[in-house]
Design an enzyme around this catalytic site. Structure first.
Site, PDB file in Angstrom:
ATOM      1  N   GLU A 104       0.808  -1.227   0.000  1.00 47.16           N
ATOM      2  CA  GLU A 104       0.000   0.000   0.000  1.00 47.16           C
ATOM      3  C   GLU A 104       0.840   1.275   0.000  1.00 47.16           C
ATOM      4  O   GLU A 104       0.744   2.102   0.916  1.00 47.16           O
ATOM      5  CB  GLU A 104      -0.951  -0.001   1.199  1.00 47.16           C
ATOM      6  CG  GLU A 104      -1.957  -1.117   1.144  1.00 47.16           C
ATOM      7  CD  GLU A 104      -3.043  -0.998   2.215  1.00 47.16           C
ATOM      8  OE1 GLU A 104      -2.956  -0.098   3.061  1.00 47.16           O
ATOM      9  OE2 GLU A 104      -3.980  -1.801   2.182  1.00 47.16           O
ATOM     10  N   GLU A 131      -5.173  -8.660   0.818  1.00 44.38           N
ATOM     11  CA  GLU A 131      -5.881  -8.387   2.076  1.00 44.38           C
ATOM     12  C   GLU A 131      -7.360  -8.177   1.788  1.00 44.38           C
ATOM     13  O   GLU A 131      -7.717  -7.555   0.784  1.00 44.38           O
ATOM     14  CB  GLU A 131      -5.384  -7.105   2.766  1.00 44.38           C
ATOM     15  CG  GLU A 131      -4.015  -7.212   3.352  1.00 44.38           C
ATOM     16  CD  GLU A 131      -3.551  -5.915   4.021  1.00 44.38           C
ATOM     17  OE1 GLU A 131      -4.411  -5.126   4.494  1.00 44.38           O
ATOM     18  OE2 GLU A 131      -2.331  -5.690   4.053  1.00 44.38           O
TER      19      GLU A 131
HETATM   20  C1  BG6 Z   1      -4.297  -2.130   5.282  1.00 48.45           C
HETATM   21  C2  BG6 Z   1      -2.935  -2.429   5.827  1.00 48.45           C
HETATM   22  O1  BG6 Z   1      -4.351  -0.764   5.052  1.00 48.45           O
HETATM   23  O2  BG6 Z   1      -5.407  -2.340   6.058  1.00 48.45           O
HETATM   24  C3  BG6 Z   1      -2.933  -3.185   7.128  1.00 48.45           C
HETATM   25  O3  BG6 Z   1      -2.121  -3.045   4.889  1.00 48.45           O
HETATM   26  C4  BG6 Z   1      -4.061  -2.663   7.997  1.00 48.45           C
HETATM   27  O4  BG6 Z   1      -1.674  -3.071   7.709  1.00 48.45           O
HETATM   28  C5  BG6 Z   1      -5.364  -3.004   7.294  1.00 48.45           C
HETATM   29  O5  BG6 Z   1      -4.058  -3.119   9.301  1.00 48.45           O
HETATM   30  C6  BG6 Z   1      -6.595  -2.612   8.063  1.00 48.45           C
HETATM   31  O6  BG6 Z   1      -6.571  -1.270   8.375  1.00 48.45           O
HETATM   32  P1  BG6 Z   1      -6.842  -0.758   9.834  1.00 48.45           P
HETATM   33  O7  BG6 Z   1      -6.627   0.702   9.792  1.00 48.45           O
HETATM   34  O8  BG6 Z   1      -8.232  -1.120  10.162  1.00 48.45           O
HETATM   35  O9  BG6 Z   1      -5.851  -1.489  10.693  1.00 48.45           O
END
Ligand code: BG6
Length: 482
Positions: free
Chosen positions: A170, A382
């Protein structure tokens, strides 16, 4: 309730789950690790939810064998994790810290022992502080060679064992939050010129690492993971359709076009040049970007939500509205770029407690867009739901909302596969609960509940949530039982 359906998922599909070093490892001063930008940033008052840190995180540093055994019990086919640069090179460059290297080699061997394909993210936001002190990290082109040296070290040490590489996680998020909204290190606010410059350095680091991998004989899969928030125009008013086109150029294609084609989108670049904030490039950079684009083998997608685009007047929403980091619904503000676009809420979608829209079709949309625009295979690196989970007295966690979220997203992904998109892997975020950078430990994503709250002192014991057993079945049936 279980649903049996035809599944378009091919044999050998990589059902996985993901994590990142800073969010799970802890052991922040152990094993010869150097300090990172995040070790410093979390100590600045007011930067993280209830001042949470990753000092201990969920103690994966000491419990990785237990965690990987749980992955094996679940039947996971791939585990995506990141390497902390400062464990390998405590000062960012120089001599390899063999203790740090051994830690990741053990993780890889442990995965392979259970036939879990290790998928390695080279950089997931934790940068050796020494490089920040020396030349301000990503702000200097000097980072390019240091990153490439670090990546080459991983390529050669993990050779033959790691076949899936993600260069950067990201880039769009760590640069936006780092140089525009001040929510990530180095905490700069509205530094638009530097934001684009930092991105150019990151693109060059990615590109040179990809080329180095191939020059070293690497035959595996390599690409970057992009936080893709696909957009829908608010309505058919042409001004809103243009707002969407502008949003896509500036917020999506700006990154994906460079990874996949090795060039910046023309309209966005023209706009930045007019504003005097386009990045400076060295001679030959564009050629390197093009060469690397021809060598990547997938587009990594982190998908959480979609957005709506509407024309934004000059005195309208800015990129600097409040983010919901507390889980109090409705506390996020509308964001946008004055004179270009804004992102109003989508009235047709539900939202999480952190105000993220829930849109399974958006995942299908991402796959279709990437397939049409780039003709690249896709790794969903993800996707998941951050939620408040409750552990019952007898150690159970009934997270049917997470099952429902994942089920609908996997269905949508299956549709994309059936429509001809080549999807190689699907990694949920995340395997265990972990630290959410700005939202503390209360925003949980895992299949495994970890006994800890914002303050230190929990047992850190692991508990299987209902979603653990559900995903196990999904994997066993290759997506037929959801
Ligand atoms: C992504 C990242 O942006 O989303 C992760 O790669 C992150 O590291 C995940 O934890 C979820 O986002 P958040 O802000 O809810 O932790």
């Amino acid at each position: 309730m279980e649903q049996m359906r035809a599944s378009g998922f091919p044999e050998g599909f990589l059902w996985g789950s993901a994590s990142a070093a800073y969010q799970i490892e802890g052991g922040w001063k152990e094993g010869g690790k150097g300090m990172t930008n995040w070790d410093a940033f979390v100590r600045i008052p007011g930067k993280t939810y209830k001042a949470t840190t990753g000092d201990v995180a969920v103690d994966h540093y000491h419990r990785y064998k237990e965690d990987i055994a749980l992955m094996a019990e679940m039947g996971l086919k791939t585990y995506r994790f990141s390497v902390s640069w400062a464990r390998i090179f405590p000062e960012g460059t120089g001599e390899v810290n063999e203790e740090g290297m051994a830690f990741y080699q053990d993780i890889i061997d442990e995965c392979l022992k259970y036939s879990i394909e290790p998928m390695v993210t080279i950089y997931h936001w934790d940068l050796p502080q020494a490089l920040v002190d020396e030349y301000r990290g990503w702000e200097s082109p000097r980072i390019i060679d240091d990153y490439v040296q670090y990546a080459k070290t991983l390529f050669s040490r993990f050779d033959g064992k790691v076949k899936y590489w993600i260069t950067l996680n990201e880039q769009n998020i760590f640069t936006s939050l780092g140089w525009l909204t001040a929510q990530h290190p180095p905490g700069k606010f509205d530094d638009q010129k530097m934001f684009y410059q930092v991105n150019h350095h990151a693109f060059m680091a990615h590109a040179k690492a990809v080329l180095a991998y191939r020059q070293m004989g690497g035959k595996g899969q390599i690409g970057a993971s992009f936080a893709y928030t696909p957009s829908y125009a608010l309505d058919c008013r042409p001004i809103n359709a243009m707002a969407k086109a502008n949003y896509d150029d500036l917020k999506n294609y700006w990154w994906m076009d460079v990874y996949a084609y090795g060039r910046y989108p023309v309209a966005a670049m023209t706009y930045l040049k007019k504003k005097g904030i386009a990045p400076d490039m060295a001679d030959g950079d564009e050629e390197i970007l093009r060469q690397a684009a021809a060598q990547i083998t997938f587009m990594g997608v982190n998908y959480y939500q979609s957005c709506v685009c509407e024309y934004n007047p000059m005195d309208g929403a800015t990129p600097y509205g409040t983010m919901n980091t507390t889980g109090v619904k409705g506390s996020a503000q509308e964001l946008g770029m004055p004179g270009i676009y804004k992102n109003p809420a989508n009235p047709y979608l539900l939202t999480t407690d952190w105000d993220w829209s829930i849109d399974p079709s958006g995942l299908q949309f991402c796959c279709r867009e990437i397939t049409s625009r780039y003709a690249l295979p896709i790794v969903i690196s993800e996707n998941g739901l951050g939620a408040f989970d409750k552990k019952t007295e007898d150690g159970q966690i009934h997270d049917e909302y997470r099952i429902c979220y994942l089920k609908e997203h996997i269905k949508a992904l299956g549709e994309a596969v059936e429509e001809g998109c080549q999807v190689l892997a699907y990694c949920t975020w995340s395997f265990t609960d972990l630290l959410s950078w700005l939202n503390g430990y209360q925003k949980r994503y895992g299949f495994i509940y970890v006994d800890r709250e914002e303050e230190e002192g929990g047992t850190l014991d692991r508990f299987r949530k209902d979603s653990f057993y559900w995903y196990k079945k999904v994997i066993e049936t290759n997506g037929k039982v959801l």
